[in-house]
Design a protein around this motif. Sequence first.
Motif, PDB file in Angstrom:
ATOM      1  N   GLN A   1       0.910  -1.319   0.057  1.00 59.50           N
ATOM      2  CA  GLN A   1       0.085  -0.066  -0.063  1.00 59.50           C
ATOM      3  C   GLN A   1       0.928   1.326   0.053  1.00 59.50           C
ATOM      4  O   GLN A   1       0.866   1.845   1.141  1.00 59.50           O
ATOM      5  N   PRO A   2       1.467   1.441  -0.928  1.00 62.58           N
ATOM      6  CA  PRO A   2       2.731   2.609  -1.195  1.00 62.58           C
ATOM      7  C   PRO A   2       2.176   3.975  -0.827  1.00 62.58           C
ATOM      8  O   PRO A   2       2.609   4.812  -0.064  1.00 62.58           O
ATOM      9  N   SER A   3       0.874   4.261  -1.385  1.00 63.76           N
ATOM     10  CA  SER A   3       0.505   5.475  -0.987  1.00 63.76           C
ATOM     11  C   SER A   3       0.146   5.784   0.274  1.00 63.76           C
ATOM     12  O   SER A   3       0.439   6.992   0.958  1.00 63.76           O
ATOM     13  N   VAL A   4      -0.323   4.876   0.867  1.00 61.88           N
ATOM     14  CA  VAL A   4      -0.975   4.831   2.326  1.00 61.88           C
ATOM     15  C   VAL A   4       0.322   5.065   3.085  1.00 61.88           C
ATOM     16  O   VAL A   4       0.247   5.936   4.159  1.00 61.88           O
ATOM     17  N   ASP A   5       1.319   4.078   2.982  1.00 57.40           N
ATOM     18  CA  ASP A   5       2.441   4.417   3.841  1.00 57.40           C
ATOM     19  C   ASP A   5       3.173   5.564   3.686  1.00 57.40           C
ATOM     20  O   ASP A   5       3.872   6.111   4.457  1.00 57.40           O
ATOM     21  N   GLU A   6       3.312   6.106   2.541  1.00 58.88           N
ATOM     22  CA  GLU A   6       4.020   7.388   2.165  1.00 58.88           C
ATOM     23  C   GLU A   6       3.416   8.606   3.094  1.00 58.88           C
ATOM     24  O   GLU A   6       4.191   9.127   3.821  1.00 58.88           O
ATOM     25  N   MET A   7       2.165   8.598   3.009  1.00 56.62           N
ATOM     26  CA  MET A   7       1.408   9.617   3.965  1.00 56.62           C
ATOM     27  C   MET A   7       1.586   9.151   5.321  1.00 56.62           C
ATOM     28  O   MET A   7       1.910  10.277   6.221  1.00 56.62           O
ATOM     29  N   ARG A   8       1.661   7.905   5.864  1.00 49.27           N
ATOM     30  CA  ARG A   8       1.994   7.902   7.080  1.00 49.27           C
ATOM     31  C   ARG A   8       3.476   8.467   7.586  1.00 49.27           C
ATOM     32  O   ARG A   8       3.816   8.940   8.499  1.00 49.27           O
ATOM     33  N   LEU A   9       4.635   8.197   6.414  1.00 46.00           N
ATOM     34  CA  LEU A   9       5.716   8.573   6.839  1.00 46.00           C
ATOM     35  C   LEU A   9       5.533  10.238   6.850  1.00 46.00           C
ATOM     36  O   LEU A   9       6.567  10.852   7.526  1.00 46.00           O
ATOM     37  N   HIS A  10       4.955  10.796   5.998  1.00 43.80           N
ATOM     38  CA  HIS A  10       5.197  12.142   5.878  1.00 43.80           C
ATOM     39  C   HIS A  10       4.619  12.790   7.187  1.00 43.80           C
ATOM     40  O   HIS A  10       5.019  13.808   7.704  1.00 43.80           O
ATOM     41  N   GLY A  11       3.564  12.182   7.944  1.00 40.25           N
ATOM     42  CA  GLY A  11       2.980  12.652   9.255  1.00 40.25           C
ATOM     43  C   GLY A  11       4.127  12.374  10.272  1.00 40.25           C
ATOM     44  O   GLY A  11       4.605  13.285  11.143  1.00 40.25           O
ATOM     45  N   LEU A  12       4.978  11.386  10.351  1.00 45.33           N
ATOM     46  CA  LEU A  12       5.850  11.149  11.250  1.00 45.33           C
ATOM     47  C   LEU A  12       7.137  12.130  11.013  1.00 45.33           C
ATOM     48  O   LEU A  12       7.658  12.507  11.877  1.00 45.33           O
ATOM     49  N   ARG A  13       7.396  12.177   9.664  1.00 46.80           N
ATOM     50  CA  ARG A  13       8.500  13.385   9.458  1.00 46.80           C
ATOM     51  C   ARG A  13       8.123  14.555  10.071  1.00 46.80           C
ATOM     52  O   ARG A  13       8.873  15.401  10.519  1.00 46.80           O
TER      53      ARG A  13
END
Length: 515
Positions: free
Chosen positions: A366-378
């Motif tokens: 689920q690349p797009s969802v995972d990217e959003m999660r990393l954006h939030g953590l960053r």
Amino acid sequence: MQDNLDVVFVHGLFSGPATWDSIGSLMARDSELSFASAYRFSYASPKIRFRPDRRIPALDDIADLLKAYLHDQKSSHSRLFLVAHSQGGLIIQRYLARMLTEGRGRDLARIQGIVLFACPNTGSEFALSLRRAWWQRHPQEQTLRPFNDLVTDTHRTVQNQIVNAAEVGSSSCRIPIWVYGGTEDNVVKRASAQSTFLHAAMLPGDHSRIIRAASSDDAVYQVLRTRLFETQAVYEAGRDSSRVKSSKALEVPPSTHLGDRARAQSFLRAFPPLAGWLRHLRVQDFFTVSGKVNRLLEEGMTRMTTNPIQYVDSDLRNAETSCLEAGGRLMQGMLDLLFADPRAASGAEDLEHPEDGWVLKLRVHQPSVDEMRLHGLRDEFFETYDVLVNLLNERDLIDHAQEQAPKGRILQEPPERKKEARLTARLEGYSGRYRLIVSNTGTSDILNVSVAFPSEASSFRLIDHDLPIDIMRPGDSVRLPVSVVMGGGKGIFDAEITGSLEGGGTVRFFSKISI
């Protein structure tokens, strides 16, 4: 004897006093250093003992031998300056710690300064497996292994009760310590040589050549010469019994605790605001991540979480705790969601850090969802990071002359990313109980979201849905029940997801669905 500064040199593992011949000769010929005299401390450091009636001295043995040398043989010498190479630095630190344990901190007041060259403060990993095989019971080699308990405890004592001591007392005595690593040293690398010391730098050379001076112009001699001149200037100025460095070497506002300054400098070395890798991480898209960025983030986190010094200022302590906790969550998220692509690491083995050549990519589920999660953590990490750096600026704990950070306040909010619309869909479930997950993985609100399927997807239909969806904001996901008839129609097809933008216009995306 009162005005003379006696410089005592301590050699390293498997070495001897001759290690210092080149520097000693230069000092003897230097007319401007007439106030300083060179002495060489010697101890046994054989690779092996053949005689059963003799043993190899351990770190505590040599520390006590140094104590006897300084306090008995040099008892009439009121001013001392200690210089060490490699293991010699651990011997000096162990001597200091044992003196403090004995309540003899005041006896250390005559030591005017200490310089450590290539000292393995956190150990050395060089040829570790071979060293363990060859010198399994060698007591001196054992203390050079990474994270040795005795060395770690000693280092913590030195940092808290020597480097950051507020006064001279039975259990504390402030002594300035300068540490240097070698730019080509693969035996004791920079992180170990500099550790958490406030005054740390690098010199040209490998582990042995770092202390070899062919002429008075060589960097190692110039560095030592400068430290001796500064120490003599402090003495001649009569500043607090020579416990405070010259203003050129260190300017500490009286309201600032030295431990806070040391901790701040360590943090800024681990996470320098002007470093390219950190600025890149601020706007990282996370579909691909440089292995170097990942390595430096991990090294910075390790450096700070293992640092024995703590802030006295509670605001700084709380701000850094929040920052490191957010950084830990970002590291864990990257560990969970990224993988190293070996095909993109060609030639990485030739780099000093092979992982710098890696390319980390999002996993495929689920690349797009995972990217959003990393954006939030960053973004959470940098929000807390900016709060801490701004506090360091306000406390005057940032050396702007060294360009550690921009003057004034830095960004308080994550940088605004370009508005982008993106919708994705994926299927989850099993045994006839399926859900179609529609997600807004972009950065714009999308209105009237709907989903359609091609005619060949006759095995697949939505049930009990409420389409179109009025509005989907960035990060929103909607689960739609679906019915799947196995064996009917195509098993792989593209779902069409459409919507409209608030400013006008429509958007259309396709996501591959596999039953």
